[in-house]
Design a protein around this motif. Structure first.
Motif, PDB file in Angstrom:
ATOM      1  N   THR A 225     -15.429  83.698  17.421  1.00 33.93           N
ATOM      2  CA  THR A 225     -14.101  83.202  17.779  1.00 33.93           C
ATOM      3  C   THR A 225     -13.261  83.054  16.519  1.00 33.93           C
ATOM      4  O   THR A 225     -13.792  83.090  15.391  1.00 33.93           O
ATOM      5  CB  THR A 225     -14.216  81.835  18.466  1.00 33.93           C
ATOM      6  OG1 THR A 225     -14.736  80.888  17.507  1.00 33.93           O
ATOM      7  CG2 THR A 225     -15.133  81.894  19.682  1.00 33.93           C
ATOM      8  N   PRO A 226     -11.946  82.846  16.653  1.00 33.60           N
ATOM      9  CA  PRO A 226     -11.111  82.611  15.470  1.00 33.60           C
ATOM     10  C   PRO A 226     -11.605  81.439  14.631  1.00 33.60           C
ATOM     11  O   PRO A 226     -11.623  81.508  13.396  1.00 33.60           O
ATOM     12  CB  PRO A 226      -9.732  82.350  16.067  1.00 33.60           C
ATOM     13  CG  PRO A 226      -9.726  83.126  17.342  1.00 33.60           C
ATOM     14  CD  PRO A 226     -11.121  83.002  17.874  1.00 33.60           C
ATOM     15  N   ARG A 227     -12.000  80.357  15.284  1.00 34.55           N
ATOM     16  CA  ARG A 227     -12.455  79.181  14.532  1.00 34.55           C
ATOM     17  C   ARG A 227     -13.743  79.484  13.782  1.00 34.55           C
ATOM     18  O   ARG A 227     -13.907  79.094  12.609  1.00 34.55           O
ATOM     19  CB  ARG A 227     -12.670  78.008  15.483  1.00 34.55           C
ATOM     20  CG  ARG A 227     -13.107  76.732  14.774  1.00 34.55           C
ATOM     21  CD  ARG A 227     -13.230  75.577  15.726  1.00 34.55           C
ATOM     22  NE  ARG A 227     -13.614  74.365  15.044  1.00 34.55           N
ATOM     23  CZ  ARG A 227     -13.817  73.197  15.642  1.00 34.55           C
ATOM     24  NH1 ARG A 227     -13.639  73.093  16.949  1.00 34.55           N
ATOM     25  NH2 ARG A 227     -14.171  72.140  14.949  1.00 34.55           N
ATOM     26  N   GLU A 228     -14.689  80.172  14.431  1.00 35.41           N
ATOM     27  CA  GLU A 228     -15.937  80.516  13.760  1.00 35.41           C
ATOM     28  C   GLU A 228     -15.675  81.441  12.572  1.00 35.41           C
ATOM     29  O   GLU A 228     -16.290  81.285  11.508  1.00 35.41           O
ATOM     30  CB  GLU A 228     -16.878  81.199  14.766  1.00 35.41           C
ATOM     31  CG  GLU A 228     -17.408  80.255  15.834  1.00 35.41           C
ATOM     32  CD  GLU A 228     -18.054  80.969  17.000  1.00 35.41           C
ATOM     33  OE1 GLU A 228     -18.790  80.320  17.755  1.00 35.41           O
ATOM     34  OE2 GLU A 228     -17.812  82.194  17.172  1.00 35.41           O
ATOM     35  N   THR A 229     -14.751  82.367  12.744  1.00 31.51           N
ATOM     36  CA  THR A 229     -14.426  83.293  11.659  1.00 31.51           C
ATOM     37  C   THR A 229     -13.806  82.559  10.480  1.00 31.51           C
ATOM     38  O   THR A 229     -14.154  82.813   9.319  1.00 31.51           O
ATOM     39  CB  THR A 229     -13.458  84.375  12.168  1.00 31.51           C
ATOM     40  OG1 THR A 229     -14.081  85.075  13.258  1.00 31.51           O
ATOM     41  CG2 THR A 229     -13.116  85.378  11.070  1.00 31.51           C
ATOM     42  N   ARG A 230     -12.895  81.625  10.757  1.00 28.61           N
ATOM     43  CA  ARG A 230     -12.277  80.856   9.669  1.00 28.61           C
ATOM     44  C   ARG A 230     -13.322  80.035   8.916  1.00 28.61           C
ATOM     45  O   ARG A 230     -13.263  79.908   7.690  1.00 28.61           O
ATOM     46  CB  ARG A 230     -11.185  79.937  10.228  1.00 28.61           C
ATOM     47  CG  ARG A 230      -9.923  80.674  10.666  1.00 28.61           C
ATOM     48  CD  ARG A 230      -8.779  79.710  10.895  1.00 28.61           C
ATOM     49  NE  ARG A 230      -9.066  78.749  11.960  1.00 28.61           N
ATOM     50  CZ  ARG A 230      -8.794  78.955  13.244  1.00 28.61           C
ATOM     51  NH1 ARG A 230      -8.241  80.099  13.631  1.00 28.61           N
ATOM     52  NH2 ARG A 230      -9.061  78.034  14.153  1.00 28.61           N
ATOM     53  N   THR A 231     -14.275  79.479   9.664  1.00 25.30           N
ATOM     54  CA  THR A 231     -15.334  78.692   9.012  1.00 25.30           C
ATOM     55  C   THR A 231     -16.169  79.569   8.087  1.00 25.30           C
ATOM     56  O   THR A 231     -16.457  79.194   6.938  1.00 25.30           O
ATOM     57  CB  THR A 231     -16.238  78.038  10.069  1.00 25.30           C
ATOM     58  OG1 THR A 231     -15.459  77.151  10.881  1.00 25.30           O
ATOM     59  CG2 THR A 231     -17.363  77.249   9.414  1.00 25.30           C
ATOM     60  N   LEU A 232     -16.547  80.745   8.560  1.00 27.54           N
ATOM     61  CA  LEU A 232     -17.320  81.658   7.716  1.00 27.54           C
ATOM     62  C   LEU A 232     -16.515  82.116   6.511  1.00 27.54           C
ATOM     63  O   LEU A 232     -17.047  82.223   5.392  1.00 27.54           O
ATOM     64  CB  LEU A 232     -17.770  82.863   8.541  1.00 27.54           C
ATOM     65  CG  LEU A 232     -18.885  82.613   9.562  1.00 27.54           C
ATOM     66  CD1 LEU A 232     -19.103  83.855  10.431  1.00 27.54           C
ATOM     67  CD2 LEU A 232     -20.182  82.228   8.858  1.00 27.54           C
ATOM     68  N   GLN A 233     -15.217  82.382   6.714  1.00 30.57           N
ATOM     69  CA  GLN A 233     -14.371  82.776   5.589  1.00 30.57           C
ATOM     70  C   GLN A 233     -14.328  81.682   4.536  1.00 30.57           C
ATOM     71  O   GLN A 233     -14.406  81.940   3.329  1.00 30.57           O
ATOM     72  CB  GLN A 233     -12.953  83.083   6.092  1.00 30.57           C
ATOM     73  CG  GLN A 233     -12.841  84.385   6.863  1.00 30.57           C
ATOM     74  CD  GLN A 233     -11.476  84.557   7.497  1.00 30.57           C
ATOM     75  OE1 GLN A 233     -10.759  83.592   7.744  1.00 30.57           O
ATOM     76  NE2 GLN A 233     -11.097  85.806   7.765  1.00 30.57           N
ATOM     77  N   GLY A 234     -14.216  80.438   5.001  1.00 33.34           N
ATOM     78  CA  GLY A 234     -14.176  79.311   4.071  1.00 33.34           C
ATOM     79  C   GLY A 234     -15.466  79.170   3.289  1.00 33.34           C
ATOM     80  O   GLY A 234     -15.450  78.918   2.071  1.00 33.34           O
ATOM     81  N   LEU A 235     -16.590  79.342   3.963  1.00 30.08           N
ATOM     82  CA  LEU A 235     -17.884  79.232   3.287  1.00 30.08           C
ATOM     83  C   LEU A 235     -18.054  80.328   2.241  1.00 30.08           C
ATOM     84  O   LEU A 235     -18.516  80.079   1.112  1.00 30.08           O
ATOM     85  CB  LEU A 235     -19.016  79.298   4.321  1.00 30.08           C
ATOM     86  CG  LEU A 235     -19.147  78.095   5.262  1.00 30.08           C
ATOM     87  CD1 LEU A 235     -20.167  78.391   6.361  1.00 30.08           C
ATOM     88  CD2 LEU A 235     -19.568  76.848   4.483  1.00 30.08           C
ATOM     89  N   LEU A 236     -17.687  81.556   2.628  1.00 38.77           N
ATOM     90  CA  LEU A 236     -17.820  82.662   1.678  1.00 38.77           C
ATOM     91  C   LEU A 236     -16.869  82.502   0.495  1.00 38.77           C
ATOM     92  O   LEU A 236     -17.231  82.790  -0.655  1.00 38.77           O
ATOM     93  CB  LEU A 236     -17.554  83.992   2.389  1.00 38.77           C
ATOM     94  CG  LEU A 236     -18.610  84.417   3.418  1.00 38.77           C
ATOM     95  CD1 LEU A 236     -18.144  85.666   4.160  1.00 38.77           C
ATOM     96  CD2 LEU A 236     -19.957  84.654   2.747  1.00 38.77           C
TER      97      LEU A 236
END
Length: 254
Positions: A225-236
Motif C-alpha cells: 500500500t502507499p503507507r507501507e511503501t512510504r515506511t520502507l522508503q523511510g527505512l531505506l
C-alpha cells in the motif's frame, strides 16, 4: 456490463419455531444483513421481557415487534419460497426436492425473481417436513461437515442472511476498497532507493543485481500500500544516511 436485475422484496419466514430465543436470533441476523420483514407460522409466544427480545439485539426495536403471523398456506400462495435446510438426505433417485442450491448461489438465483420472496426456515429438530418441502419453489442447503451437518436454527439463518447481503445491504462498515496498491511510480522510487541502499551498505557488487531482482519479486507478490511503501522508503533512506555518516566518521578518525 449488464446490471443484475433487482429481485422482489425478501422476507424471512420461520415455521413452527419451538424456542423464542431462536426467533430473536434470526431477527438479529436479519438486522445485521439488511433484511427487515419477518413472518411467523405457528410461532411460540414472544414475550417482550423474554428470551426472543433478549437475543434480538437492536432487532427488538423494529423487526421483532413488527413480525406478522401467517399460515403456511398463505406463505406458499403469496411468495416465491426458498426452503432452507441443513441436510436433505436425498439423491436423484430418492427425493422430494432435488437438487438443493447452496447459500452462495442464492443471490444469482433470486436476482431473476421479480415477485416477493420468502426465505423459509423450519423447526429446530426436524426442519421442514416433506409435505411442506413439496409445496416450496426451491431448496437451499448449507454444506457442512458430513460428521456433524446439523446446524442450530439461528446459525443457519445467519449463514443464509449473510449470503444475501449483496441483495439487501447498501453499505457496510468495511471500506469499499480494503487494499489500495501503491502507484507504480512510487514503487519504482522504492526500488531505486533499495539499489542505493545496497551501494551504501557495500553489499557485494556481484550480488547487487540478484538482490534487486529478489526485492522486486517480493514486492510484486506483496502489492504494498502507499503507507507501507512510504515506511520502507523511510527505512531505506535512514539506513543509507547512517551508512554514509558512519563512513564519514571513519574517514575523520583516520
Amino acid at each position: 456490463m449488464t446490471e443484475q436485475p433487482i429481485p422482489g422484496e425478501i422476507t424471512v419466514a420461520v415455521v413452527d419455531a419451538e424456542t423464542p430465543g431462536n426467533v430473536g436470533t434470526i431477527a438479529r441476523a436479519m438486522k445485521n444483513f439488511g433484511l427487515s420483514e419477518l413472518v411467523l407460522v405457528d410461532p411460540p409466544s414472544l414475550d417482550p421481557d423474554g428470551e426472543a427480545y433478549g437475543f434480538a439485539g437492536r432487532a427488538r426495536e423494529d423487526i421483532l415487534p413488527n413480525a406478522t403471523e401467517i399460515t403456511f398456506d398463505s406463505l406458499v400462495e403469496n411468495y416465491y419460497t426458498i426452503g432452507c435446510t441443513a441436510t436433505t438426505n436425498e439423491d436423484p433417485q430418492s427425493h422430494v426436492r432435488y437438487p438443493a442450491m447452496t447459500p452462495d448461489e442464492l443471490p444469482d438465483h433470486l436476482s431473476g425473481v421479480d415477485s416477493d420472496i420468502a426465505i423459509v426456515f423450519g423447526r429446530e429438530r426436524v426442519g421442514l417436513v416433506n409435505d411442506e418441502l413439496a409445496r416450496i419453489d426451491a431448496l437451499c442447503s448449507i454444506p457442512a461437515s458430513e460428521e456433524y451437518p446439523s446446524l442450530n436454527l439461528g446459525q443457519a439463518a445467519t449463514v443464509i442472511c449473510y449470503e444475501l447481503r449483496s441483495l439487501t445491504v447498501q453499505s457496510t462498515q468495511h471500506p469499499d476498497k480494503l487494499h489500495e496498491r501503491v502507484a507504480e511510480s512510487e514503487l519504482e522510487r522504492l526500488h531505486d532507493q533499495f539499489e542505493s541502499y545496497l551501494v551504501a551498505v557495500d553489499h557485494p557488487k556481484p550480488k547487487r543485481n540478484k538482490a534487486a531482482r529478489m526485492f522486486r519479486r517480493l514486492l510484486g507478490r506483496a502489492h504494498p500500500t502507499p503507507r507501507e511503501t512510504r515506511t520502507l522508503q523511510g527505512l531505506l533512506r535512514e539506513g543509507t544516511q547512517r551508512s554514509a555518516q558512519s563512513e564519514r566518521t571513519g574517514e575523520t578518525d583516520k
